[in-house]
Structure formats: C-alpha cells, structure tokens
Enzyme design. Structure first.
Site, PDB file in Angstrom:
ATOM      1  N   SER A  26       5.683   4.300   2.324  1.00  0.00           N
ATOM      2  CA  SER A  26       6.383   5.478   2.859  1.00  0.00           C
ATOM      3  C   SER A  26       6.857   5.237   4.287  1.00  0.00           C
ATOM      4  CB  SER A  26       5.459   6.703   2.817  1.00  0.00           C
ATOM      5  OG  SER A  26       4.484   6.654   3.846  1.00  0.00           O
ATOM      6  N   GLY A  63       0.813  -1.197   0.000  1.00  0.00           N
ATOM      7  CA  GLY A  63       0.000   0.000   0.000  1.00  0.00           C
ATOM      8  C   GLY A  63       0.855   1.259   0.000  1.00  0.00           C
ATOM      9  N   CYS A  64       0.241   2.387  -0.318  1.00  0.00           N
ATOM     10  CA  CYS A  64       0.993   3.636  -0.447  1.00  0.00           C
ATOM     11  C   CYS A  64       1.518   4.118   0.900  1.00  0.00           C
ATOM     12  CB  CYS A  64       0.144   4.705  -1.129  1.00  0.00           C
ATOM     13  SG  CYS A  64      -1.499   4.935  -0.425  1.00  0.00           S
ATOM     14  N   PHE A  65       0.637   4.206   1.919  1.00  0.00           N
ATOM     15  CA  PHE A  65       1.122   4.614   3.242  1.00  0.00           C
ATOM     16  C   PHE A  65       2.198   3.659   3.743  1.00  0.00           C
ATOM     17  CE2 PHE A  65      -3.146   6.839   3.879  1.00  0.00           C
ATOM     18  CZ  PHE A  65      -2.622   8.115   3.919  1.00  0.00           C
TER      19      PHE A  65
END
Lengths: 343, 343, 343, 343
Positions: free
Chosen positions: B151, B146-148
C-alpha cells in the site's frame, strides 16, 4: 451475447448484479438506468467502480433495445414500468416485490399501495430457482423471490413436499444484515445507532410474510399462516433463518438430515451440513450458496432448521442471474461460481 | 494448465488464493498442503468451502510435482522448505517475509530469527508487481511483498522516482483490518476486545519497516529511514496508509494529482481518485485494486497521499497471482478481474 | 442544586450529558430543550431513557430560569441564542464550535457562515479543562473544546510549553468513531456503507484545524500551521490521535515519557502509559479519561505521541461537566468518576 | 462498609463488578483474587483500570476476611472453593453455574463434570432478583442466574404465573453478544471470523437449557421441556430473546401488554415497551435494565415476547449486586442507577 439493462442503478441490487455479471460469459451490460442520476458516471455514486467508463442513463426507449431488463428497484416501481417493456418483447426479471403476490388484497395490506392489475400478476412467474416450475419458453416476467423467503423456502421445501411436518406449526425467526434495508437513509440504520445493536422489527407486518405463506400454501395445498419475526443484525450482509416445526412422525436428526442430503444432492447451490454443524452467514458471504443445518429435538419432536444465504446474492442478484440462466437454457451456475469471501 | 501447490493451507492467505484462483483460466490447484491437518478435508477447517472435495496433504515429495508452490505461511517456514523445492526445479512464490530482506542483520533484528543464507536471499526476487524489475526468465523464487509495503510503495513510487519529495521526510501512518494478524489466536484480536477498539501497535518495531526502507533506499539511491506507525482497525479487511512527505519544490494538488494520473495510466490495478476525493478501504474490498488520493497542503508544502488496498488480495494473494501471471508471461490481470464487494 | 438546561436535546451530546449528570450530586436537570420535538417525551426519541418522565420543551423564557445552559447543538445555533441568555445572567457552556475561534475570518472560512460579533467572541472562554486559564469568577460563556482538539492539545501541551519540539513540524493523524458525525443522516455514515470501511476525510478543511492552530499559536507565541488529517473508524465511540513532531534536542523515549508522567501527575483524568504500551480507544470508553503513550524514534529524532479519548465524554459532554465543576469551584472530578465500560 | 472479595479477577465478570461497584455507597472492594496473576497489578491485564492501585492476590485465608465473596469464574471453580468460605461465615454470590441446578444428573449432562454434593446444592439460593423467594436472613450462598435465563425468565414469568400460556409450547430463540463467551481465546470468537458473522450454536446442548426448565417447572408445577436455540451476534454486549408461546385463551396484544405493564409496574429495572415498539439491545447497554416488548399474532394465538438485557450487567454482575442489595436489606437499585450508554 445477451444484452442486459438494469433499472435502479443507484441501489445495492444493481451494483451486485454488475459485480456478479462481470464473470458471466454470455451477458453484456448495455445500460444501467437511473432516473435521478441520468448522465452521471456510475463512479460518482459508487467509487468502487471508478475504473468503469459507464454513465447512468434514463429508462426511456433504450429499455426496449435490451434482451432482458432487471428491475433492482424498491417496490412500487416495476409495476408501472415493466408491463410496457414486456409488451414490447423485452424479458423482465423483477427483484422487487411488485409481482410476487398473486393476491392483490395482500399486496395492498402489506405494501400499502395498489397492486398491479390481476392479469399482469397472473402472467408473472415466481421462481425459487432450485424448485422453479416456470414455463421458461413462454414466460416474459420473472418475479425474483425476496431475500427472507429464499432462505426460508429452501429450508422448508423438503419438509413440506415430503409431508414430514405439521404445516400449521411453522415458526420462523429470521435475522438479516443491514444491507437488506437498502441504500436509503433512515435513523435505525444510521451507523452510530445500528452498530452494536440487535433488534426485532415489523413483527407480523413484514412484506415477506404473505410471500412465504403463498408459496407454502401452494406447495401444501392448504391455507397456511406462519409466524415470522425478522431481526436486524449489526453486519452488512447475510441472512440466517431459524425455523421451528412440529414433526408429524417420530424422526431422528440423522433421518431428517439424510432427507435433506438426498433432496439437495443435485442442487449445486444448496449445501447441507453434517450433523452437529450449523452454517454461519460468513460461510456464504458474497456467494450464491444456501447452506442448511438440521437438528431434531427428539423429546419435543420439533425440527430446527437453520439456513443461511447472502441476502444480496442468493437473496437477490445471484438468484436473479440463476433465473436468467434458466430462462436462456444455460447451466444454472453460469457466472455464479464465486467462492465465499472468507474471512 | 499450471499446476499449483499451496503451503499453509489452514491460513487466510491460502483460502484467499483458492478463492481467487477459481477464476484463473490457466491454473489448476493440485495440492493444498498442511502439516498439522494432513488428510483432513479442507471443509472441516473452512466450512465455506464445504462443496469442495479436497483434503489437506503433507508437503513431502508431492511438492516437487507442482509447477509452482505458493508459501502462504508465517515467517520462519519458507526459508526452511522453499530452497529445496527451488533446487528441484519448482518455482516458488513466497507470501511470507523470509526472502524479502537482503540484509540478514535486519531480518534478525525485526523477525527475531536467523535469516536464510545470503546466497538464497540474493537469488530471490522481490516484486511489487506494477514496478517489477524481475528477470522473469531466470527467477525461481519470488518474494511477494508485505501488505503494508504494497500500500505504501505504490503510493510513494512516483514521488521517489520523479524526485518530487525529500526522501528524508517520509512519515507513514497505516491502518489495517484484523485479518492481517492471521488466524492464530491472541488476546488483542479476541472479538470482545478488538471490537469497537482502535489502537496503534509495534511502533518502530514492525517487520515491514525495513522492507519499506530497503525498497525506497534502492529506488532513491540513498539510505532511507522512514517513520512508520501501524494501527489496528475493528474490521476484517483493508489497509489505508496516510503518507506525509515534504515536497522539494512548490507543487499544487492539481499538479501532483496529474503526475499520479499519468504515472498509473497504464496500470490496470491502480486507480487515482479525482481531486478532493479520497479512497475508502471498502472500495477495494475483495479486489486487487490499489486506490490512491492526493492532497497538497500548500502552506506547509506537505503532500498527503492516501492509498487503500485489500490486505488479503493486493496485499497478499492477489499480488501473488499477479506475479504468477508475470512469471508465465500472461496478462497481469488474468484471473484477477473481481470487482470489489460493495457494500 | 445547580439547575441545568440542555439545548439540542435530540442529539448525542445531550443524552450523554443526561447520562453523566445522573451521577452528579450538585446538579439537577431542569429542562431538556428541543425546538423540533417540543412537548414530546424524550423516550420517543431515545427509548433507552424510557423510564424517565421527561418531555422536551421549547427554549423560550424557560432558559432564563436555569443557572447554567449547555448548548449541545450543531454549529450556527448557539451564536444566535446564547448571548441573550448570558445577558440575562445565565451561564452558558457551549459544546459547539460557535465561540471557539477568536478570528472571525477563520470561522467563516471553515464553518461557511458568519461568525458571532467580535465582542462576544472575545468574552467567551475557551477551556481545555486541565490547562484552563479561565477567570472563573467573571466568565459567563465557556467555549467547550472540540473532540479532536481535546485529544490533540492534551498530547501536545507538555511538548509545546516545555519547548521540546519544533512547533513548525506538527503532523496530526486522527481517527474518530462515527458518533462524532452526530445523529443527522448522511450517506457516508449509513450503516451498510460505513461498516467494514475506513477512510480519510476533509483533509485540510476540517473545522477543528484552526482551533488546534489557535491554541498552539497562543501557547507557543508563534503563528503555527499544523498538518491535520481526520479519519473515520467503523466504531461508535473513541478518538485516537497519532502525533508526529520533530524534537529540538536529542531525547530518549524514557526522558520524554518522564516529562509526561510528571506533567500530568496531578491531573486525575490524564493517564500516561508505561514505555512500550500504547493506549486503545476502548480503554477510555464511556469515561472522561485521556490516555497517552509515548515513543521516540531516536534515529529521526521524531516523537510519536498517541492519545485516546471517548469523543462524547472527554471530547464533549464529560469535559463540559468538568468545566462546570471548575465554574462552580467543585472538585473537577465531581460526577465524572465513571470507569470505562470494558469490554 | 460491606467488604467484598472478587474471585476470577482476570475475567469480564470481575471487571464489570468493579465498574458497577464504583458507584455503590455501601461497598468497598477489599480483594480481587486471581490465582494465575497473583501479585500482578490489575492494570497489566486491564489497562482501562490503569489509574487504580490494585494488585491481584491469591485466594487463600484472605477470602475469610471478606463479608461477601463474588465468584466471577467459569463453571467448575466455585463448587470447589465456595463451600469452605461459607462454612467460615462468608456470604458467597456465585455468578457461575455451579450451584444453579438442583439436579446433579442434569449438571453432569450439560456441564460435563460432577456436580457439587446435593446438600450444598440444596443450601444454595437461586435468585432472579425481581422474583426472588430467597430467605435472605438465612441464606449463605446465592446462585446468580445465567445471562440467557435472566432475559428469558423475566419475559416468561407473568405468562406462567398468570397461566396465560401453554407451558408445553415454549420456543426460545436467543441471541447474544460475544462477551458472553468470556475472555478465553477460541477460534469462533477470533475477530476476523466472528466479525460480520451470525450463527446458531449448541442447539439442544446449552448449559442454560436445564436452568430455564428447572425454573419454569417449579413455577408451573409441571415438568417442562423448552426448545432453546442460542445464537451469536457480531457485537460485544447484549442479549435479545424472542419467545414464542401458545396462548390458552383468546388474548389481544393490548390485553397482554397490559398484563406486563401491571406486573412490572413496581420493578424499577424492568421496562415494558408500548405496543408496536420492540426493545433493542443498545437501549440497555451498560445498564441493569431488562426491556420487554409484546406482540400477539391473533390468528395463530401465538404470543411473541421480545426481551433485552446487557449480558454482563443484568445478565451477570448487575444482578449479582442487586442480589447483594437484597441480602443486605438495601434498596435493590443501590449502586445500579447507571443509564444505558447510548449510542
């Protein structure tokens, strides 16, 4: 490999050249010149390039060792520096306005400074890449067009050449993103004042007005005066020009759109929209495309042409590379096949 | 050439895959699948691609003719379609959340649906590309993170592996651009309401929370519960995560930054900032970079790690291509050398 | 009528005072002072006020003829000018940071200049209006709180006073719109660079950190050190603070929300959201409200408090007027009943 | 007190009426009507009003108990509901387009629905408040002008009345913020697609075109056809119209600006800028002002008029209240003295 130098390294034009040239197979960036930031790493000014090991350097004799030097500078810089490079055999592609106007008086009126000598102006080649008539074998200095003129002249070209319109009736309402104002600080582009704000500016006084008029005058063989109003949009990139012109003869939207479709059929960077569809600036974001939509108000016999570009790509660095390709006899799309960044 | 199919063709993940794969020398896009838009030209949905002659097609037996199929779909799609493709010998890279969680109960709690069968979940390989432990020879289904989590996990990895922090103390305050919410309409991402607006959302309930916890738990060998608060920023792209963790032993900013510098020295997409400099989302816009800044509050012995990515690139389609490269034994940067679009 | 003078007339704080005082029945603006723009019409700097016949004037003996003078100036101005006005019987409400910190050493560390003399600092009254303990009969100089501290201290007040939390555990992640940076030009708030960009800044070094710590230390009777990370959001107005604190005893979201509801029941400008709803910055845009949302992570026993204000109203000029009302024994909402501008 | 009902309570027009009427000394809001949200608290839909104890209610017999009912509805609502209220003695101010066009054919062409009966249309009073010729004693239904027409007709009024221009030559290039599209969801106003995007739309087809033409035709006594191109700006509020017209006689910018200055001297909401200064949308944000700038291209004898309004205030709810004031014989500025919110 073509060895490149870029003058104006702390500006947006320069970093956009660097971004695009990353994908160019025939080019290597030899120097990024900056007078004020000599010896500093480029990543200090532009942290988005922090993985590059690249220091700014002063433009001195190093310029001469390049095959091509791009000037991505404000006006009033290249006219002092480019002629010497040209004399020493370096090709120059100038993204500033210094060599665009052949009329020295117009330059002084709109730029507020003395123009380059007439002989140098005459030797420079203004090149809207799609319709360039440059003698590439012999030219040494390319005047890359301004951002507004690019969006406008690609839209007007078929209408003028095919004598479809009354060239005395041209009204241009252009809107630009804020990056067109460059990286220098000013109150009107201070974030808190520019955000959620839309305005007209420089009506009747914009530097790009004589550039548009010079080109259309040459194309039409008449002395043309256009009405041109630039506006500032609260966004970073993109120009949309809405152009109003009187048609010479009764024409439908379908007929006019067909003219554009055919006219731009073999031009890879110009995309003509279907009838009833108008291009949006985001649809060319980060790419070298110019997209065009057409509408004819049949009652008034007024054509409305809408064109969009990314001001930093097709309106500056992208077209400069396209001109470089033409200069070297490469396919004009070399290194310029980036798709728009969407959304 | 590796022949690619993309499922979810009307979404942002798919067009970002198309944009990035444009620069990939080993890949050709064979199909873009869309159930709802079967046979329509892609340019109707995405006019920024209007020069492409490419129609959507339904995912039927055509999927089997691809070497690799990317699922750029909302959750609850790939779990129904991917297993069949895998069975027929197609490799799948899934950008959705369907195969990320090995715990079926967690999936049901956070996704509100039944999970895929345990056997299928166990066969899927979750791959943060920089730290992937996937058996590339044998894996058939990659669960792209996932994107979160991307990061966050890139920022936490050195701290957890090197046992620098108290893993019970992890607080994550993340901020995302709006494209993370996808292309489906909703009131809170209606322009007039989202513009000039900043908010927290889904506190304690976000689907990415168990994904972060699963990874850190595996890495640390402990059962980890993190505090995670996502926020929505009025911008299109970009995630910035600010992470607060208690240090186990007295450490200075200099020491901690040195750990990161060394740890990510050979990872081309992770750039560690100098001390006192923190990355901004725009510095990775449109690129596959993850940039990291480090600060230690020496009084509290609290480390503050700031990381940024483009949620649609490193947080989705870019990392998916990076995983594709790993799957095919290519250099992980192949096709991913786009510089950030700046400004 | 209370006769008002405003120092710092070319800044955002001043025009916001003018906007809000338009609705105040007990106040008349006598002078808007600007050193640099003496005698110029205010409409030259702020065309949105072009119907007002109002010229800037220099702050000289005219200041003494006002009942109250607001300083809407950068730091390092009021400390040189306010004491003289106070000596001459004028009340001063200072929106800058010059009189907020009682510890001169802290001022020097965080503001980089010498503080005002200790005696003057001791005579100033810091006033979070909702919880003010100012002796309004005798005070002559009000130190109006900073924007971040206002959003944070209103959120923390109940937790600290009711001893619900471990005051050693306070982590504050704040996000502000760009108008907080003022009207002075700087590269990082240049539109083209700030737009579509989100970043952290001044970690561990922000001027508001010691202000928060001083207040919480006084309130709790302990020497408190907080972790505070400010971020910049691409929008003009609004602050959202996300605050993480460890609970002393097991508490549910329902219990904690009930504490806030009761605590702020009689405070007209503080609105506590229902459970599961978190306030957004736009919901207070242009108004003096502070809206608060509450969540308890019951596993970690961590409370997450989200508060929003308009940085230019409740975070500056609005609270300054609220303090003026308290100073004159008026209802604290006088002139401050503007509803948020939405959308 | 004038007792008010507002129909269309879940839309932007309604909440803007509520915001502005907060400052009106002669008005009380009795009901906010919403069919779909009957009995729900308004704060559920609009948390920025969370301190108001106010529930939506269905428009039934309650409408009759109001002195005035505002319709802040999409088109095709008020024509079914307003006549009955009017028959029962309630005054109606309609912010929608249902009663603006007296030509039923034009309504059908541009709105795509059957118009109200001719008799009802004839009984309605269209009122650009500054130039209203309404018989306030006898009118029962006010058709409040559209947002684009307001910005355009205030700019054109002096030119047409004073016969300065060729009314056959009118070209209008308008730009609006996104709130003009209302609160209903649509792909083109989805944040991720609208942000950083500028476009033209509905060329030749916009509902406001016949409204502009009807007004100018009446004013000039000729049958006028205008060229009108609306554009969408990535911002929430504000309209800027750039109008191009041929001058009948040689006129300078100074002369034309003097005409405007005199013409609008006694109109409190219209502010004419000095020569060389053009108004920006943010300079009227949240206020009832219409600001105008003038330029004459002396070579082409083309006048360029730039006007700005806040589309939700002067372009909708503000002008509706101004019309209410005229209806009740109050000063037209009553309750409308809000200064623009800047920045």
């Amino acid at each position: 490999m073509i060895e490149i130098g870029i003058v104006g390294g702390s500006g947006y034009g320069a970093v956009e050249l660097i971004r695009l040239l990353q994908h160019h197979p025939n080019v290597t960036i030899k120097y990024v010149f900056s007078h004020s930031k000599n010896d500093e790493p480029i990543s200090e000014t532009f942290p988005h390039l922090s993985h590059l090991i690249l220091n700014y350097t002063a433009l001195d004799e190093k310029g001469v060792s390049c095959d091509v030097v791009f000037f991505a500078t404000p006006s009033n810089v290249s006219k002092h520096l480019a002629p010497d490079l040209v004399d020493k055999g370096v090709k120059v592609i100038d993204l500033s306005g210094d060599f665009r106007l052949s009329n020295r008086h117009m330059y002084k009126t709109f730029y507020g400074e003395e123009a380059a000598p007439q002989q140098q102006l005459d030797a420079a080649s203004y090149s809207i890449a799609e319709w360039s008539e440059v003698d590439w074998q012999h030219t040494k200095l390319i005047a890359n067009p301004g951002c507004f003129p690019t969006s406008i002249l690609l839209a007007l070209h078929p209408l003028v050449v095919q004598e479809v319109i009354d060239t005395e009736s041209i009204i241009i309402d252009s809107k630009t993103g804020v990056s067109g104002a460059g990286r220098s600080l000013a109150q009107h582009v201070h974030y808190a004042e520019m955000n959620e704000n839309f305005s007209a500016y420089a009506i009747g006084k914009h530097k790009h007005k004589p550039e548009i008029e010079q080109y259309i005058s040459t194309l039409s063989g008449k002395d043309i005066n256009v009405t041109f109003t630039p506006h500032l949009v609260p966004m970073t990139r993109g120009i949309l020009s809405t152009i109003y012109v009187k048609l010479n003869e009764y024409t439908t939207t379908e007929e006019l759109q067909a003219i554009y479709k055919q006219y731009y059929d073999d031009k890879p960077f110009v995309r003509v929209r279907d009838i009833g569809i108008y291009p949006k600036t985001k649809e060319v974001y980060g790419s070298n495309f110019c997209d065009i939509g057409i509408y004819v108000d049949e009652i008034n016999q007024m054509a409305i042409i809408v064109s969009v570009i990314d001001n930093l790509v097709k309106g500056a660095s992208g077209q400069a590379i396209q001109n470089l390709n033409l200069l070297y006899g490469l396919d004009e799309t070399t290194g310029l096949n980036q798709l728009p960044v969407y959304p």
